[in-house]
Design a protein around this motif. Structure first.
Motif, PDB file in Angstrom:
ATOM      1  N   VAL A 240       0.807  -1.437  -0.079  1.00  0.00           N
ATOM      2  CA  VAL A 240       0.133  -0.112   0.056  1.00  0.00           C
ATOM      3  C   VAL A 240       0.934   1.137  -0.099  1.00  0.00           C
ATOM      4  CG1 VAL A 240      -1.897   1.410   1.331  1.00  0.00           C
ATOM      5  CG2 VAL A 240      -2.017  -1.131   1.229  1.00  0.00           C
ATOM      6  N   LYS A 241       1.846   1.496   0.981  1.00  0.00           N
ATOM      7  CA  LYS A 241       2.574   2.565   1.073  1.00  0.00           C
ATOM      8  C   LYS A 241       3.782   2.802  -0.166  1.00  0.00           C
ATOM      9  CE  LYS A 241       2.334   2.657   6.167  1.00  0.00           C
ATOM     10  NZ  LYS A 241       3.204   2.445   7.454  1.00  0.00           N
ATOM     11  N   ASP A 242       4.108   1.726  -0.856  1.00  0.00           N
ATOM     12  CA  ASP A 242       5.110   1.903  -1.682  1.00  0.00           C
ATOM     13  C   ASP A 242       4.613   1.967  -3.331  1.00  0.00           C
ATOM     14  OD1 ASP A 242       7.155   1.841   0.369  1.00  0.00           O
ATOM     15  OD2 ASP A 242       7.580  -0.503  -0.095  1.00  0.00           O
ATOM     16  N   PHE A 243       3.260   1.967  -3.269  1.00  0.00           N
ATOM     17  CA  PHE A 243       2.716   2.254  -4.468  1.00  0.00           C
ATOM     18  C   PHE A 243       1.511   3.050  -4.752  1.00  0.00           C
ATOM     19  CE2 PHE A 243       4.583  -1.964  -4.416  1.00  0.00           C
ATOM     20  CZ  PHE A 243       5.526  -2.086  -5.557  1.00  0.00           C
ATOM     21  N   ALA A 244       1.279   3.615  -5.803  1.00  0.00           N
ATOM     22  CA  ALA A 244       0.216   4.550  -6.269  1.00  0.00           C
ATOM     23  C   ALA A 244      -0.598   3.757  -7.261  1.00  0.00           C
ATOM     24  CB  ALA A 244       0.651   5.887  -6.728  1.00  0.00           C
ATOM     25  N   PRO A 245      -2.027   3.421  -6.926  1.00  0.00           N
ATOM     26  CA  PRO A 245      -2.821   2.724  -7.668  1.00  0.00           C
ATOM     27  C   PRO A 245      -3.019   3.600  -9.078  1.00  0.00           C
ATOM     28  CG  PRO A 245      -4.051   3.306  -5.984  1.00  0.00           C
ATOM     29  CD  PRO A 245      -2.544   3.658  -5.772  1.00  0.00           C
ATOM     30  N   LEU A 246      -2.975   2.955 -10.315  1.00  0.00           N
ATOM     31  CA  LEU A 246      -3.438   3.528 -11.415  1.00  0.00           C
ATOM     32  C   LEU A 246      -4.876   3.165 -12.048  1.00  0.00           C
ATOM     33  CD1 LEU A 246       0.158   3.126 -13.309  1.00  0.00           C
ATOM     34  CD2 LEU A 246      -0.722   5.051 -12.333  1.00  0.00           C
ATOM     35  N   ALA A 247      -5.030   1.943 -12.011  1.00  0.00           N
ATOM     36  CA  ALA A 247      -6.406   1.585 -12.378  1.00  0.00           C
ATOM     37  C   ALA A 247      -6.556  -0.118 -12.009  1.00  0.00           C
ATOM     38  CB  ALA A 247      -6.452   1.766 -13.676  1.00  0.00           C
ATOM     39  N   GLY A 248      -7.675  -0.056 -11.256  1.00  0.00           N
ATOM     40  CA  GLY A 248      -8.152  -1.780 -11.208  1.00  0.00           C
ATOM     41  C   GLY A 248      -8.430  -2.304 -12.382  1.00  0.00           C
ATOM     42  N   ALA A 249      -8.135  -3.370 -12.819  1.00  0.00           N
ATOM     43  CA  ALA A 249      -8.357  -4.130 -14.017  1.00  0.00           C
ATOM     44  C   ALA A 249      -9.799  -4.916 -13.955  1.00  0.00           C
ATOM     45  CB  ALA A 249      -7.573  -4.904 -14.696  1.00  0.00           C
ATOM     46  N   GLY A 250     -10.096  -5.516 -12.893  1.00  0.00           N
ATOM     47  CA  GLY A 250     -11.024  -6.574 -12.741  1.00  0.00           C
ATOM     48  C   GLY A 250     -10.543  -7.713 -12.108  1.00  0.00           C
ATOM     49  N   ALA A 251     -11.433  -8.806 -12.351  1.00  0.00           N
ATOM     50  CA  ALA A 251     -11.047 -10.151 -11.526  1.00  0.00           C
ATOM     51  C   ALA A 251     -11.155 -11.449 -12.518  1.00  0.00           C
ATOM     52  CB  ALA A 251     -12.260 -10.179 -10.596  1.00  0.00           C
TER      53      ALA A 251
END
Length: 325
Positions: free
Chosen positions: A113-124
């Motif tokens: 969580v702390k070491d990354f910035a989310p760009l987009a969730g893709a799905g499942a």
């Protein structure tokens, strides 16, 4: 008075305009590296390559997928966490690399969580239980009967310690009172190769990693770990239809950049990836793999990721799995 009003309005509008303008103005100065922490040919790798090819044009630079596998996905993910945060290194991860490793590995070498910035969730990814053709079982109840008759003799493959295929199978065994021997692999391709070759007995794999082999008759699907049947495998019953409850699980995937990446770069990368995940041609290609596309922007993905981490922590606890196993 008119000039003052115009000037004041300009000041109020400036922050909104500047962020949008900066995001659009940010342009990569060279190729973008998209790290996949698994071997080439697996579902995570294939989806990453589809999106990489689609966003390269709008970004005006090549987006090169680099496979850095090993360590339950931690080696490649750790490399991205430590990469220069300038927008030129991103990763396509999943619930293992950006969730389960936090409580499954004693020293993952990064904070998901702390070491990354989310760009987009893709799905499942849906999970499906598949067995080698030589195994005398055509239903999940027949698998359970075999496992109970000879505890520990059946072996099951997973894509690594802490992966969805690992934890979901451990949960299945806890729910059914069975015991099978775990054989972890460095991703889906070697696992599927050994399953087709008859060297392992069973796997609770993600659907995209085994769909082609199921359809080709190289392995046999015996149950879906979802709430309803999948139209790509309409004759395969769910676990619940076959009397197994509380053992459903699905895995997610998402794009990330290293923490500290400038906001204009994050905004631009996120915007292009979100556009790609809504592109009908891209969605069709990914859907054909058996992956359910459900785009989430960073604001939507953050609480989703937190909830999913909590869900998998509970799955591991219910299955009696200890960190570092």
């Amino acid at each position: 008075m008119i000039n003052r009003r115009l000037f004041g309005a300009g000041l109020l509008a400036a922050p909104f305009v500047s962020r949008a303008a900066l995001a659009q103005a940010w342009q990569p100065s060279g190729p973008i590296k998209m790290v996949v922490a698994y071997p080439a040919g697996g579902p995570t790798d294939v989806i990453a390559r589809i999106v990489a090819a689609d966003i390269a044009g709008p970004l005006g630079q090549q987006v090169v997928v680099e496979n850095v596998s090993g360590g339950a996905g931690a080696i490649g993910t750790r490399a991205v966490a430590k990469a220069k945060p300038d927008g030129h290194t991103i990763t396509f991860g999943n619930n293992q690399t950006h969730g389960n490793n936090m409580f499954m590995l004693k020293e993952p070498g990064y904070d998901a969580v702390k070491d990354f910035a989310p760009l987009a969730g893709a799905g499942a990814f849906e999970h499906v239980f598949v067995v080698k053709n030589e195994l005398p079982a055509k239903t999940i109840q027949e698998v359970i009967a075999l496992a109970k008759a000879k505890p520990g003799e059946l072996n099951y493959g997973s894509t690594g310690i802490g992966s969805g295929s690992h934890l979901s199978t451990e949960l299945f065994m806890a729910r059914t009172g069975t015991k099978m021997t775990h054989v972890p692999y460095r991703g889906a391709p070697p696992l599927v190769q050994d399953l087709v070759g008859g060297r392992i007995d069973i796997s609770n794999s993600t659907l995209p990693s085994v769909l082609a082999q199921i359809k080709a008759g190289q392995i046999r699907a015996v149950a879906l770990g979802s709430t309803k049947r999948n139209p790509k495998l309409p004759d395969v019953a769910t676990l619940e239809e076959q009397g197994v409850t509380g053992a459903n699980a699905s895995s997610w995937a998402a794009f990330f950049a290293p923490a500290g990446t400038p906001q204009p770069a994050l905004d631009r990368l996120s915007a292009e990836i979100m556009k790609s995940l809504r592109n009908p041609e891209v969605v069709a290609k990914i859907d054909n793999l058996g992956f359910t596309v459900e785009p989430r922007d960073p604001a939507q993905f953050k609480p989703y990721q937190a909830q999913e981490i909590a869900t998998w922590v509970k799955i591991a606890k219910d299955a009696g799995i200890e960190p570092g196993e």
